[in-house]
Design a protein around this motif. Structure first.
Motif, PDB file in Angstrom:
ATOM      1  N   SER A  96      15.106  16.520  23.896  1.00  0.00           N
ATOM      2  CA  SER A  96      15.659  16.152  25.193  1.00  0.00           C
ATOM      3  C   SER A  96      16.784  15.134  24.997  1.00  0.00           C
ATOM      4  O   SER A  96      16.713  14.258  24.132  1.00  0.00           O
TER       5      SER A  96
ATOM      6  N   PHE B 202      22.433  15.428  28.234  1.00  0.00           N
ATOM      7  CA  PHE B 202      23.036  16.674  28.728  1.00  0.00           C
ATOM      8  C   PHE B 202      22.973  17.747  27.644  1.00  0.00           C
ATOM      9  O   PHE B 202      22.768  17.458  26.459  1.00  0.00           O
TER      10      PHE B 202
ATOM     11  N   HIS C  86      18.702  19.019  28.599  1.00  0.00           N
ATOM     12  CA  HIS C  86      18.304  18.024  29.583  1.00  0.00           C
ATOM     13  C   HIS C  86      16.776  18.086  29.716  1.00  0.00           C
ATOM     14  O   HIS C  86      16.204  19.180  29.651  1.00  0.00           O
TER      15      HIS C  86
END
Ligand code: PLP
Length: 348
Positions: free
Chosen positions: A98, A101, A127
């Motif tokens: 994660s 973006f 994300h």
């Protein structure tokens, strides 16, 4: 089924050293402080995941899988050790990480992220909202390609991985006996909960009388962390056929040492890193072990431990994260205000 009959691949360098820390003990002026060096387990730069991976990779190979799929945060220590374990076992590996973006992957090649690429993992950054779906999609794609993928969750925190820390209690007890010491407390960083679950299982099953203190690194309430650990312990009891009653007193979690959250630098964490480095020449990481050491320091200074107590700090690794955190560390050392508090890739 007997614990020893579960499949295990010997990847971790064990036993890890147990060391007395005279200078830190003196600096804190209270109980005797020891360290269990699980930062020296091998597998890339060491850490707590190696013990879990002995059993997880055992399970992977028993199931005939040829590729591992897992995920975690952008600078994950879990991912580093899992890639190293996969590579040692001759397996392919996909990481979902994660990040702020999509395609953040190219942004910041430092610390663990650099290592993931160096060891040849397939890396996908997404994300956090897309994390679960991306893992699912990769699993499906691999199956469609005729491969046999094995999914293991963040931190390997399920009964298979927790077995590694169940076993670690035996190792520590044996070493403590050899040193003629009884440990009253073990202090460690708790995140996905597998380490604490394994330790609690071991202390209960072997009746060691050692209290396991988890310093939460910053996800949620104390009760959530306790529930997470409890869930893994209860499931593991079935898997390993263990017979003990887990009580509220067995689950000790503090969450105030995470400060403003996971990976967010605080004075207490930076001071903990510096104190361990300058008293004992041992590097701890700014995210996990710094939180645990900040907890140990505070409890010692507040007189929560008796002077006659022996406290063992479980060093769970992660020191490669010192480098992505070089700016706040430099600022702290030079007495400047912290230049930033939350790294861009932090899950907060
Ligand atoms: C260095 C370090 N210490 C402690 C932990 C926490 O272990 P667990 O996830 O088993 O609670 C982690 C987890 O990623 C870690 O990387």
């Amino acid at each position: 089924m007997k614990f020893s009959s579960f499949p295990r691949v010997r990847l971790a360098t064990l036993p890890t050293p147990l060391q007395y820390l005279p200078n830190l003990t003196k600096a804190l002026g209270g109980p005797k402080i020891w360290v269990k060096r699980d930062d020296l387990t091998g597998l890339a730069f060491g850490g707590n995941k190696a013990r879990k991976l002995d059993y997880i990779i055992g399970d992977v190979l028993e199931k005939g899988a040829d590729v591992i799929v897992t995920g975690a945060g952008f600078q994950s220590n879990w991912c580093t050790q899992t890639v190293a374990a996969a590579k040692k076992a001759g397996l392919d590996i996909y990481l979902v990480k994660s990040a702020p973006f999509e395609d953040f992957d190219t942004e910041d090649w430092d610390g663990n992220h650099l290592l993931h690429h160096l060891m040849g993992a397939h890396v996908k950054t997404v994300h956090p909202d897309k994390f679960k779906d991306t893992i699912k999609a990769i699993m499906e794609k691999l199956k469609d390609e005729g491969r046999n993928p094995y999914y293991t969750p963040v931190g390997g925190s399920e009964p298979i991985g927790a077995g590694g820390y169940f076993n670690a209690v035996l190792e520590l007890t044996y070493q403590a006996n050899n040193e003629g010491v009884h440990f009253d407390y073990l202090v460690h960083a708790t995140g996905s909960g597998g380490t604490q679950a394994g330790l609690v299982m071991g202390t209960k099953a072997f009746n060691t009388g050692m209290k396991v203190v988890g310093a939460a690194v910053g996800w949620g309430e104390v009760s959530e962390m306790k529930d997470k650990v409890k869930g893994i312990v209860e499931e593991s009891k079935k898997r390993y056929d263990l017979d003990f009653n887990l009580t509220e007193d067995d689950l000790i979690v503090y969450n105030q040492y995470a400060g403003d959250g996971y990976g967010v630098m605080s004075d207490a964490k930076l001071k903990a890193v510096k104190l361990m480095a300058e008293t004992e020449g041992i590097m701890i990481d700014p995210v996990y072990t710094a939180t645990a050491m900040a907890c140990l320091i505070d409890l010692a200074r507040k007189g929560e431990f008796k002077e006659t107590d022996n406290v063992v700090f479980l060093h769970t690794g992660g020191a490669v994260a010192l480098f992505p955190y070089k700016e706040p560390l430099r600022a702290h050392l030079e007495g400047e205000p912290l230049p930033w508090k939350t790294p861009e890739w932090s899950p907060q």
